[in-house]
Design a protein around this motif. Sequence first.
Motif, short mmCIF file in Angstrom:
data_model
loop_
_atom_site.label_atom_id
_atom_site.label_comp_id
_atom_site.label_asym_id
_atom_site.label_seq_id
_atom_site.Cartn_x
_atom_site.Cartn_y
_atom_site.Cartn_z
N PHE A 58 0.83 -1.20 0.00
CA PHE A 58 0.00 0.00 0.00
C PHE A 58 0.86 1.25 0.00
CE2 PHE A 58 1.16 -0.39 4.31
CZ PHE A 58 0.78 0.72 5.05
N GLY A 59 0.22 2.39 -0.10
CA GLY A 59 0.90 3.67 -0.19
C GLY A 59 1.54 4.17 1.08
N GLY A 60 1.50 3.37 2.12
CA GLY A 60 2.23 3.69 3.34
C GLY A 60 1.57 4.66 4.29
N GLY A 61 0.36 5.12 3.97
CA GLY A 61 -0.31 6.08 4.83
C GLY A 61 -0.85 5.45 6.11
N ASP A 62 -0.87 6.23 7.17
CA ASP A 62 -1.32 5.73 8.47
C ASP A 62 -2.76 6.13 8.77
OD1 ASP A 62 -0.57 4.22 10.78
OD2 ASP A 62 -0.55 6.09 11.94
N THR A 63 -3.42 6.80 7.84
CA THR A 63 -4.79 7.26 8.07
C THR A 63 -5.69 6.83 6.92
OG1 THR A 63 -4.22 9.37 7.02
CG2 THR A 63 -4.07 9.28 9.44
N GLY A 64 -6.97 7.06 7.08
CA GLY A 64 -7.92 6.76 6.02
C GLY A 64 -8.03 5.28 5.73
N MET A 65 -8.35 4.98 4.48
CA MET A 65 -8.51 3.59 4.06
C MET A 65 -7.21 2.81 4.17
SD MET A 65 -11.71 3.51 3.41
CE MET A 65 -11.98 1.97 2.55
N MET A 66 -6.12 3.46 3.74
CA MET A 66 -4.81 2.80 3.81
C MET A 66 -4.45 2.45 5.25
SD MET A 66 -2.28 4.76 1.15
CE MET A 66 -2.64 6.42 1.73
N GLY A 67 -4.55 3.44 6.12
CA GLY A 67 -4.18 3.23 7.52
C GLY A 67 -5.07 2.20 8.20
N ALA A 68 -6.37 2.25 7.93
CA ALA A 68 -7.29 1.31 8.56
C ALA A 68 -6.97 -0.12 8.14
CB ALA A 68 -8.74 1.66 8.21
N CYS A 69 -6.72 -0.33 6.87
CA CYS A 69 -6.38 -1.67 6.38
C CYS A 69 -5.04 -2.13 6.98
CB CYS A 69 -6.32 -1.69 4.86
SG CYS A 69 -6.15 -3.34 4.16
N ALA A 70 -4.06 -1.24 6.99
CA ALA A 70 -2.75 -1.58 7.55
C ALA A 70 -2.86 -1.94 9.03
CB ALA A 70 -1.77 -0.43 7.36
N HIS A 71 -3.67 -1.20 9.78
CA HIS A 71 -3.84 -1.51 11.20
C HIS A 71 -4.51 -2.86 11.39
CE1 HIS A 71 -3.65 3.08 12.09
NE2 HIS A 71 -2.47 2.57 11.82
N GLY A 72 -5.47 -3.21 10.53
CA GLY A 72 -6.10 -4.52 10.59
C GLY A 72 -5.08 -5.63 10.34
N VAL A 73 -4.20 -5.41 9.37
CA VAL A 73 -3.15 -6.39 9.08
C VAL A 73 -2.22 -6.51 10.29
CG1 VAL A 73 -1.07 -6.79 7.69
CG2 VAL A 73 -3.20 -6.12 6.57
N GLN A 74 -1.75 -5.39 10.78
CA GLN A 74 -0.78 -5.39 11.87
C GLN A 74 -1.37 -5.95 13.17
OE1 GLN A 74 0.00 -1.23 11.53
NE2 GLN A 74 1.25 -1.51 9.69
N ASP A 75 -2.62 -5.64 13.46
CA ASP A 75 -3.26 -6.12 14.69
C ASP A 75 -3.47 -7.63 14.67
OD1 ASP A 75 -3.32 -3.53 15.59
OD2 ASP A 75 -5.49 -3.25 15.29
N ASN A 76 -3.33 -8.24 13.49
CA ASN A 76 -3.53 -9.69 13.36
C ASN A 76 -2.25 -10.41 12.95
OD1 ASN A 76 -6.60 -10.44 13.66
ND2 ASN A 76 -6.47 -8.39 12.78
N GLY A 77 -1.13 -9.77 13.21
CA GLY A 77 0.17 -10.42 12.97
C GLY A 77 0.57 -10.55 11.53
N GLY A 78 -0.05 -9.78 10.64
CA GLY A 78 0.26 -9.86 9.22
C GLY A 78 1.41 -8.98 8.81
N LYS A 79 1.74 -9.09 7.55
CA LYS A 79 2.86 -8.34 6.98
C LYS A 79 2.34 -7.23 6.07
CE LYS A 79 7.06 -8.94 4.26
NZ LYS A 79 7.83 -9.81 3.38
N SER A 80 2.99 -6.07 6.14
CA SER A 80 2.61 -4.95 5.28
C SER A 80 3.86 -4.28 4.74
CB SER A 80 1.76 -3.93 6.04
OG SER A 80 2.49 -3.38 7.12
N ILE A 81 3.77 -3.86 3.48
CA ILE A 81 4.87 -3.15 2.82
C ILE A 81 4.33 -1.82 2.32
CG2 ILE A 81 6.55 -3.17 0.94
CD1 ILE A 81 6.41 -6.27 1.06
N GLY A 82 4.83 -0.73 2.89
CA GLY A 82 4.46 0.61 2.45
C GLY A 82 5.41 1.08 1.37
N ILE A 83 4.87 1.80 0.41
CA ILE A 83 5.68 2.35 -0.68
C ILE A 83 5.28 3.81 -0.86
CG2 ILE A 83 6.32 2.20 -3.12
CD1 ILE A 83 5.45 -0.77 -3.03
N ALA A 84 6.24 4.72 -0.67
CA ALA A 84 5.93 6.14 -0.78
C ALA A 84 7.20 6.97 -0.85
CB ALA A 84 5.09 6.60 0.41
N PRO A 85 7.11 8.16 -1.45
CA PRO A 85 8.22 9.10 -1.35
C PRO A 85 8.23 9.70 0.07
CG PRO A 85 6.46 10.01 -2.71
CD PRO A 85 6.04 8.64 -2.32
N GLU A 86 9.41 9.99 0.59
CA GLU A 86 9.50 10.55 1.94
C GLU A 86 8.72 11.86 2.08
OE1 GLU A 86 13.21 10.34 4.19
OE2 GLU A 86 14.00 9.11 2.54
#
Length: 178
Positions: free
Chosen positions: A37-65
């Motif tokens: 995903f685009g690496g964002g911590d908010t909105g749809m991206m952040g919500a999905c990432a938090h669901g992955v992380q809260d369940n022991g999954g792996k996530s790869i963020g991709i974004a310019p600094e």
Amino acid sequence: MNICLYGSGSTKIDNIFTDEAYKLGCEMAKKGHTLIFGGGDTGMMGACAHGVQDNGGKSIGIAPEWINDFEPLCEKCSEFIYVNSMDERKRKFVEHSDAFIISPGGIGTLDEFFEIITLKKLKQANQPIIVFNIDNFYDKMLEMIDEMAQKGFLYKQEEIFKIANTIDEIFEYLEVRM
């Protein structure tokens, strides 16, 4: 499977959308899929990432600094790939992903969606593409695409992407493609 999620990073989104994105992330982790995903911590991206992380999954963020000037980046990603531009970011999404889910979003999400379906139409990408139509969010856009197809301007959407209204529909389609 590496599943790329396109979606908004906005903090103004109604919970009906972010709750579904969180549940999607939970299911991705439970099924052993990696979120790209685009690496964002908010909105749809952040919500999905938090669901992955809260369940022991792996996530790869991709974004310019520099995107951090516009939205906070997710610090709990398993891996973060920094790029120089939005074009490079989209190329990395294609390189690292086995499937794409387009969740509700704004202009950036539409840019990503139309680029990946164009690449698929031109046979430069072959990954499954699923429009996650939460609460009928994309109905008007899908009507427009249907009309464009009916008038001969493009191939029918069924040949390029699928529409899912539920998380179960997403994984039913992906499991057939695996």
